[in-house]
Design a protein around this motif. Structure first.
Motif, mmCIF file in Angstrom:
data_model
loop_
_atom_site.group_PDB
_atom_site.id
_atom_site.type_symbol
_atom_site.label_atom_id
_atom_site.label_comp_id
_atom_site.label_asym_id
_atom_site.label_seq_id
_atom_site.Cartn_x
_atom_site.Cartn_y
_atom_site.Cartn_z
ATOM 1 N N ILE A 79 1.303 -2.366 16.933
ATOM 2 C CA ILE A 79 -0.112 -2.436 16.482
ATOM 3 C C ILE A 79 -1.051 -3.372 17.138
ATOM 4 O O ILE A 79 -2.039 -3.614 17.433
ATOM 5 C CB ILE A 79 0.186 -3.821 15.226
ATOM 6 N N ALA A 80 -0.662 -4.578 18.106
ATOM 7 C CA ALA A 80 -1.729 -4.839 19.203
ATOM 8 C C ALA A 80 -2.487 -4.233 19.442
ATOM 9 O O ALA A 80 -3.366 -3.817 20.065
ATOM 10 C CB ALA A 80 -0.695 -6.530 19.369
ATOM 11 N N GLN A 81 -1.635 -3.204 20.085
ATOM 12 C CA GLN A 81 -2.153 -2.122 21.006
ATOM 13 C C GLN A 81 -2.948 -1.253 20.788
ATOM 14 O O GLN A 81 -4.268 -0.899 20.922
ATOM 15 C CB GLN A 81 -0.849 -1.234 21.999
ATOM 16 N N ALA B 97 -1.781 -8.488 14.490
ATOM 17 C CA ALA B 97 -0.233 -7.725 14.558
ATOM 18 C C ALA B 97 0.858 -8.248 14.121
ATOM 19 O O ALA B 97 1.942 -7.899 13.079
ATOM 20 C CB ALA B 97 -0.031 -7.410 15.683
ATOM 21 N N GLU C 96 7.326 -3.238 16.774
ATOM 22 C CA GLU C 96 6.125 -3.638 16.310
ATOM 23 C C GLU C 96 4.817 -4.110 16.143
ATOM 24 O O GLU C 96 3.688 -3.086 16.279
ATOM 25 C CB GLU C 96 6.776 -3.216 14.375
ATOM 26 N N ALA C 97 4.820 -5.448 16.283
ATOM 27 C CA ALA C 97 3.822 -5.798 16.438
ATOM 28 C C ALA C 97 2.805 -5.908 17.382
ATOM 29 O O ALA C 97 1.720 -6.007 17.677
ATOM 30 C CB ALA C 97 4.032 -8.184 16.665
ATOM 31 N N ALA D 115 3.120 -6.645 10.730
ATOM 32 C CA ALA D 115 4.222 -6.342 11.599
ATOM 33 C C ALA D 115 4.936 -6.815 10.314
ATOM 34 O O ALA D 115 6.127 -6.491 9.503
ATOM 35 C CB ALA D 115 4.686 -6.529 12.546
ATOM 36 N N LEU E 125 -4.646 -2.311 17.476
ATOM 37 C CA LEU E 125 -6.130 -2.984 17.505
ATOM 38 C C LEU E 125 -6.613 -3.151 18.811
ATOM 39 O O LEU E 125 -7.927 -2.747 18.816
ATOM 40 C CB LEU E 125 -5.846 -3.893 16.998
ATOM 41 N N ASP F 86 -5.914 -10.684 17.866
ATOM 42 C CA ASP F 86 -5.199 -8.974 17.562
ATOM 43 C C ASP F 86 -3.790 -9.605 17.329
ATOM 44 O O ASP F 86 -3.103 -9.272 16.609
ATOM 45 C CB ASP F 86 -5.832 -8.442 18.613
ATOM 46 N N GLN F 87 -2.842 -10.139 18.315
ATOM 47 C CA GLN F 87 -1.868 -10.918 18.791
ATOM 48 C C GLN F 87 -0.942 -11.890 17.106
ATOM 49 O O GLN F 87 -0.315 -11.127 17.348
ATOM 50 C CB GLN F 87 -1.626 -11.295 19.493
#
Length: 80
Positions: free
Chosen positions: A28-30, A61, A24-25, A65, A32, A57-58
């Motif tokens: 979400i990073a993708q 994310a 999921e993280a 998450a 962003l 971003d990582q």
């Protein structure tokens, strides 16, 4: 009237839950990264080295998450 069916609680192995949260993280990073590429807001780091932005971003994310998940991890963890 039909009575609702009682469902047994789903037990998710800790390793599966961890992998689902990590996925999921990444998801979400993708999202962003896509938002940055689309130029949806003013970006003070635009055109500069993206290494810092990627790390930021990582971390963001991972925080999203963990604190307010989108539900992707929950869906993945309970899939059989």
């Amino acid at each position: 009237m039909i009575a609702p069916v009682a469902r047994a609680p789903v037990v998710v192995p800790p390793a599966a839950a961890k992998v689902a949260r990590e996925f999921e993280a990444l998801f979400i990073a993708q999202m962003l990264r896509s938002a940055h590429a689309a130029g949806l807001a003013d970006d003070p780091l635009a055109g500069k080295d993206t290494g810092f932005r990627d790390m930021q971003d990582q971390q963001l994310a991972a925080s999203i998450a963990a604190q307010s998940p989108l539900g992707v991890a929950r869906l993945l963890a309970v899939r059989k």
